[in-house]
Design an enzyme around this catalytic site. Structure first.
Site, short mmCIF file in Angstrom:
data_model
loop_
_atom_site.label_atom_id
_atom_site.label_comp_id
_atom_site.label_asym_id
_atom_site.label_seq_id
_atom_site.Cartn_x
_atom_site.Cartn_y
_atom_site.Cartn_z
N SER A 249 57.37 5.30 -54.18
CA SER A 249 56.18 4.45 -54.10
C SER A 249 56.59 3.00 -54.11
O SER A 249 57.64 2.64 -54.67
CB SER A 249 55.24 4.72 -55.28
OG SER A 249 54.24 3.72 -55.39
N TYR B 164 54.01 5.07 -64.52
CA TYR B 164 54.06 5.61 -63.16
C TYR B 164 55.11 4.87 -62.34
O TYR B 164 55.94 5.50 -61.66
CB TYR B 164 52.69 5.46 -62.49
CG TYR B 164 52.70 5.83 -61.02
CD1 TYR B 164 52.78 7.16 -60.62
CD2 TYR B 164 52.64 4.84 -60.03
CE1 TYR B 164 52.80 7.49 -59.27
CE2 TYR B 164 52.66 5.17 -58.69
CZ TYR B 164 52.74 6.49 -58.31
OH TYR B 164 52.77 6.82 -56.98
#
Length: 285
Positions: free
Chosen positions: A180, A193
């Site tokens: 990501s 995250y």
């Protein structure tokens, strides 16, 4: 997340904007051109019941690869596999949980029994559970670590031998990890995250030193805002609203557009490794 209305004019997005409007809904425009050089390959895709995983599996199959789809939701997984078969592709639905050692081992055994040696692995399964660190959500931290990091490692352990064997036989061999942009760009309340995705990016970089000399390519893909189910995992209404606001202001990539990047990278000649790919909507700085 926004969802396409099946009765909507195909030349408009959810707000009635034409396709050339930068805020258009990317789902309005299919983006999945098959890559003939992928024909005959044997692929495994995790998180294949929806979103990026589903799109990757569909495109690889449309390109002529045999694709094993891994996810936890049996009904949804089989529905995706049936659609691929109906479109002329070859797909195997394998219910598996990447957070469980025995489940991954059993899945790998079943895939090899059905398809033989695997030469393309796409680690896509992941969860995004943002909250302030001082909320102390250890349950969320553990779930993200188990899925986003250890789950990736379990899949790598299960299929390293296949990839090395495929490369030794002169075939293309690919490990693709879906990370990501959060691995590099910090967002408030997404610290854990982001840390899990940074671990995936670093892992990909390090693995090239081990796999590259054996002709196994490692590609790390870092998407920006993308329409997937990740947003549905949020249990914080304020953060969910912020994410919706970003999607409205910036727009999002479609899962099919990320799938196209994966297929393109893995379809290159075997001596060419597109090692690090960051994919963002144009408006996402």
């Amino acid at each position: 997340m926004t969802h396409q209305n099946p009765h909507q004019n195909p030349h408009e997005n959810l707000h009635g904007a034409p396709h050339d409007d930068p805020r258009r809904n990317p789902r309005d425009v299919p983006f999945a051109t098959p890559y003939p050089s992928l024909a005959g390959r044997t692929a495994v895709v995790t998180g294949a019941a929806s979103g990026i995983g589903e799109a990757v599996a569909a495109l690889l199959a449309a390109s002529g690869a045999r694709v094993a789809l891994l996810a936890r939701r049996a009904d949804r997984l089989e529905a995706v596999a049936e659609k691929i078969r109906a479109d002329g592709g070859e797909a195997l639905a394998v219910v598996a949980d990447v957070t469980d050692d025995a489940s991954v081992t059993a899945a790998a055994d079943r895939i090899r029994e059905a398809y033989g040696t695997v030469d393309l692995v796409v680690n896509n399964a992941g969860v995004m559970l943002p909250n302030p660190v001082d909320a102390g959500r250890a349950d969320e931290w553990q779930r993200m670590l188990d899925t986003n990091v250890t789950g990736v490692l379990r899949m790598i352990r299960a299929f390293t031998g296949d990839l090395v064997e495929s490369a030794a036989r002169g075939r293309a061999a690919d490990l693709v990890n879906v990370s990501s942009i959060g691995a590099h760009i910090t967002f408030p309340n997404y610290a854990v995250y982001g840390a899990t995705k940074a671990a995936v990016t670093y892992l990909s970089q390090s693995l090239r030193t081990e796999f590259g000399p054996r002709d196994v390519r490692v590609t790390n893909v870092e998407p920006g805002l993308t329409e997937t189910e990740l947003a549905t995992h949020l249990d914080n209404d304020e953060l969910a609203g912020q994410l919706d606001g970003m999607l409205d202001a910036i727009g999002a990539l479609s899962s099919a557009e990320i799938a196209d990047v994966v297929a393109y990278a893995t379809s290159r000649p075997r001596h060419v490794n597109l090692r690090q790919i960051v994919v963002l909507p144009t408006r996402q700085a």
